[in-house]
Design a protein around this motif. Structure first.
Motif, PDB file in Angstrom:
ATOM      1  N   SER A   1      23.867  58.239 -22.577  1.00 19.30           N
ATOM      2  CA  SER A   1      23.059  58.607 -21.682  1.00 19.30           C
ATOM      3  C   SER A   1      23.812  59.177 -20.281  1.00 19.30           C
ATOM      4  CB  SER A   1      21.966  57.556 -21.049  1.00 19.30           C
ATOM      5  OG  SER A   1      22.691  56.431 -20.552  1.00 19.30           O
ATOM      6  N   GLY A   2      25.152  58.920 -20.227  1.00 21.96           N
ATOM      7  CA  GLY A   2      25.861  59.367 -19.300  1.00 21.96           C
ATOM      8  C   GLY A   2      26.694  60.816 -19.608  1.00 21.96           C
ATOM      9  N   GLN A   3      26.393  61.173 -20.775  1.00 19.44           N
ATOM     10  CA  GLN A   3      27.061  62.399 -21.061  1.00 19.44           C
ATOM     11  C   GLN A   3      26.444  63.528 -20.385  1.00 19.44           C
ATOM     12  OE1 GLN A   3      27.393  62.778 -25.424  1.00 19.44           O
ATOM     13  NE2 GLN A   3      28.189  60.937 -25.703  1.00 19.44           N
ATOM     14  N   ALA A   4      27.382  64.463 -20.007  1.00 17.01           N
ATOM     15  CA  ALA A   4      26.883  65.601 -19.328  1.00 17.01           C
ATOM     16  C   ALA A   4      25.995  66.535 -20.165  1.00 17.01           C
ATOM     17  CB  ALA A   4      28.178  66.474 -18.839  1.00 17.01           C
ATOM     18  N   ARG A   5      26.092  66.687 -21.408  1.00 15.48           N
ATOM     19  CA  ARG A   5      25.391  67.635 -22.133  1.00 15.48           C
ATOM     20  C   ARG A   5      23.922  67.057 -22.150  1.00 15.48           C
ATOM     21  NH1 ARG A   5      23.911  72.537 -22.763  1.00 15.48           N
ATOM     22  NH2 ARG A   5      22.676  73.000 -24.574  1.00 15.48           N
ATOM     23  N   PHE A   6      23.866  65.686 -22.469  1.00 14.53           N
ATOM     24  CA  PHE A   6      22.581  65.126 -22.670  1.00 14.53           C
ATOM     25  C   PHE A   6      21.682  65.201 -21.314  1.00 14.53           C
ATOM     26  CE2 PHE A   6      20.026  61.336 -21.762  1.00 14.53           C
ATOM     27  CZ  PHE A   6      19.167  61.420 -22.444  1.00 14.53           C
ATOM     28  N   ARG A   7      22.415  64.933 -20.139  1.00  8.24           N
ATOM     29  CA  ARG A   7      21.974  65.093 -18.725  1.00  8.24           C
ATOM     30  C   ARG A   7      21.424  66.462 -18.403  1.00  8.24           C
ATOM     31  NH1 ARG A   7      23.559  60.454 -14.476  1.00  8.24           N
ATOM     32  NH2 ARG A   7      23.547  58.617 -15.825  1.00  8.24           N
ATOM     33  N   GLU A   8      22.304  67.530 -18.778  1.00  5.80           N
ATOM     34  CA  GLU A   8      21.808  69.035 -18.806  1.00  5.80           C
ATOM     35  C   GLU A   8      20.606  69.064 -19.482  1.00  5.80           C
ATOM     36  OE1 GLU A   8      22.593  72.154 -16.545  1.00  5.80           O
ATOM     37  OE2 GLU A   8      24.210  70.458 -16.740  1.00  5.80           O
TER      38      GLU A   8
END
Length: 591
Positions: free
Chosen positions: A121-128
């Motif tokens: 949940s902290g990965q940049a792609r996921f948050r994007e």
């Protein structure tokens, strides 16, 4: 032989240990029916868990059903232990069984995400993808404004909850990959593939503004028909808020049956523009509201010709259409993200922090993974244009030959030069009191009125086009005044009435709100079938609603602005009558 056995044992010791995952349900205190339902849910979930998710979980995860959780909480995970609401075991129906499985999946994902092998949940792609997108200058991430078409509003509580909520639907909903395709792909790549394969429609559903004012149409865009995507840049205007230009994207869509290629650029009637604005007919943003976030920011799909006319004929601003260097796969990914934003996003416009350039950059970052870390977050349309060019993603060479750019549709020039020619003919004949068309248009309509019926056929025709342009500009300003009136006091009766008229006139379009129902993400075939009659009814009432809106809009304007529109109306009517008389005069003389 012993030596080979010893070597095998040694290699086995060096290999990473693979621990078998086990769910350990505590059935103590449950009655026979509850125990059976609990075990069925555990068995069903264990079968659904993909390999990477299993590997990230502890070897054993205890699960207990308790009565101590708040009534609105289905489950909680503490230090690798899971507690679920015992009330979930009360019902043996399919819906209850699904809710029980969803709660268990939700908490298992939390356990795995918090572990050493998780952190997804902290990965940049996921948050994007989820909607927490990076702000300009890398100043944190924006709030998640994907409020429409959500399976559960709780998903926006945090990135961790977004992951857990969507993992539920990914594992349990047969059509999740059709509703949130990019997220489904990310989940499969990160948590492991699932055996389920959804049969999704290849067409991307979008609501587009029709050729007539207020008309809204459903289009199902086949990505294979989109030959290219251009960065559509509107040059600076006179209004302070437009001096940075404006960012949009142009979809170069091939007509049905044409093989995608350069010839598709000739299919101008098929091309569509993606533009972030407050409502369909909105072009300019007044300063204070734009600074304070008072405007909604939604993604609209507009005919290219409408946008060209708005900017070149009304705003007198040129448009540069610069090809983005994208692969077919990147175009398809961008279109899918476009649809997600179109149906779900309800943002707020800030002149500096979340303007058209920022919104367009966010769309490109989420839609084209290669651009996510490319640093394209810019607060101005010119800045975004420069950054894309430096990355080699923007072809500006198409503007080097201005004549070729005009011919091939890479540049749409402002009508001011054309207006100057029209004005020059009228000025020479009538000795008008100003030197150019811009100065003429800046005069009050009442000041222009005495000159409008003195000319011959050519001068009158030119003045008619100029007066229509003046009317368009005045009406655009009136719309902006109306917009501010609606947004200043949202809860007032007058604001609600104006907003209702905007909605009926097809202007205040919020695609996700039109559907209703429990669906989420991209609407599916059954939802679109239900939507069609609503669109037909709306399109039928739109022309009359647009007339009412104009009357209401004019009635609510300041007196000076209202008087200007009244005089403009009279001027256009007078010019029309004079033009008809001039055209009929030679015919009468000849008879």
């Amino acid at each position: 032989m012993c030596r080979h056995a010893w070597l095998a044992w040694w290699l086995l010791c060096l290999a990473p240990a693979t621990q078998a995952f086990e769910l350990a349900p505590d059935l103590h205190g449950l009655d026979a029916g509850e125990r059976a339902r609990a075990q069925r849910a555990v068995d069903a979930v264990v079968q659904r868990l993909p390999d990477a998710l299993r590997a990230a979980l502890p070897p054993q995860v205890p699960v207990r059903w308790v009565d101590t959780l708040p009534a609105h909480v289905a489950g909680r995970a503490f230090s690798g232990d899971i507690q679920l609401q015992r009330a979930l075991l009360d019902d043996d129906e399919d819906a209850a069984g699904r809710a029980l499985q969803a709660a268990l999946v939700h908490e298992l994902v939390h356990v795995a995400d918090r572990g050493q092998a998780g952190g997804w949940s902290g990965q940049a792609r996921f948050r994007e993808l989820a909607g927490w997108q990076r702000r300009p200058w890398k100043l944190g991430r924006s709030p998640n404004r994907f409020t429409d078409r959500s399976p559960d509003d709780y998903e926006r509580h945090s990135a961790a909850e977004y992951l857990a909520v969507n993992a539920e639907h990914w594992l349990l909903d047969a059509d999740f990959a059709c509703r949130r395709p990019a997220l489904a792909s990310w989940l499969s790549a990160t948590l492991g593939p699932t055996p389920r394969r959804a049969d999704c429609d290849a067409g991307v559903p979008l609501l587009q503004a029709g050729a007539e004012e207020g008309l809204v149409e459903l289009m199902r865009l086949d990505p294979a028909r989109v030959y290219a995507v251009d960065y559509l840049f509107a040059e600076s205007g006179d209004v302070p808020m437009s001096r940075w230009g404006h960012s949009m994207l142009r979809l170069v869509i091939c007509r049905e049956g044409r093989v995608p290629g350069p010839a598709c650029r000739l299919d101008l009637d098929q091309h569509r523009v993606l533009s972030f604005r407050a409502f369909v007919g909105d072009v300019e943003l007044s300063s204070w509201r734009g600074l304070t976030g008072g405007y909604p920011s939604r993604l609209f799909v507009l005919p290219l010709q409408q946008v060209v006319d708005e900017y070149t004929k009304v705003e007198l601003r040129g448009l540069a259409s610069l090809p983005l260097q994208l692969s077919a796969q990147e175009i398809a990914s961008l279109l899918e993200r476009t649809a997600q934003v179109h149906w779900s996003y309800d943002g707020r416009y800030y002149f500096v922090g979340n303007n058209c350039a920022v919104e367009t950059a966010k769309l490109l970052q989420a839609g084209v993974p290669a651009l996510q870390e490319a640093g394209i977050e810019r607060i101005s349309p010119r800045g975004l244009r420069r950054r894309l060019a430096r990355l080699g993603r923007l072809d500006e060479s198409v503007l080097e030959d201005r004549a070729a750019a005009l011919r091939d549709g890479y540049y749409f020039e402002s009508s001011d030069a054309h207006y100057d020619l029209l004005f020059a003919a009228a000025r020479d004949e009538l000795r008008l009191p100003v030197g150019d068309a811009q100065a003429w248009l800046k005069l009050d309509a009442a000041t222009r009125a005495p000159w409008l019926q003195r000319g011959g056929l050519r001068a009158t025709a030119g003045l008619m086009l100029l007066e229509q342009a003046a009317f368009g500009r005045a009406e655009l300003r009136a719309r902006d005044t109306l917009k501010r009136a609606v947004l200043a006091q949202r809860d007032s009766d007058g604001a609600r009435q104006l907003q209702a008229l905007l909605e009926q006139a097809g202007q205040w379009l919020q695609p996700g709100a039109l559907l209703g129902g429990p669906g989420y993400g991209l609407p599916q075939a059954d939802e679109l079938t239900t939507l069609q009659p609503r669109l037909l009814a709306a399109s039928t009432q739109a022309p009359q609603a647009w007339k009412q809106l104009r009357l209401q809009m004019r009635a609510g304007l300041p007196s000076a602005q209202r008087k200007e529109l009244d005089v403009l109306d009279a001027n256009v009517q007078a010019l029309g009558a004079h033009l008809r008389a001039q055209a009929a005069a030679p015919a009468a003389a000849g008879s």
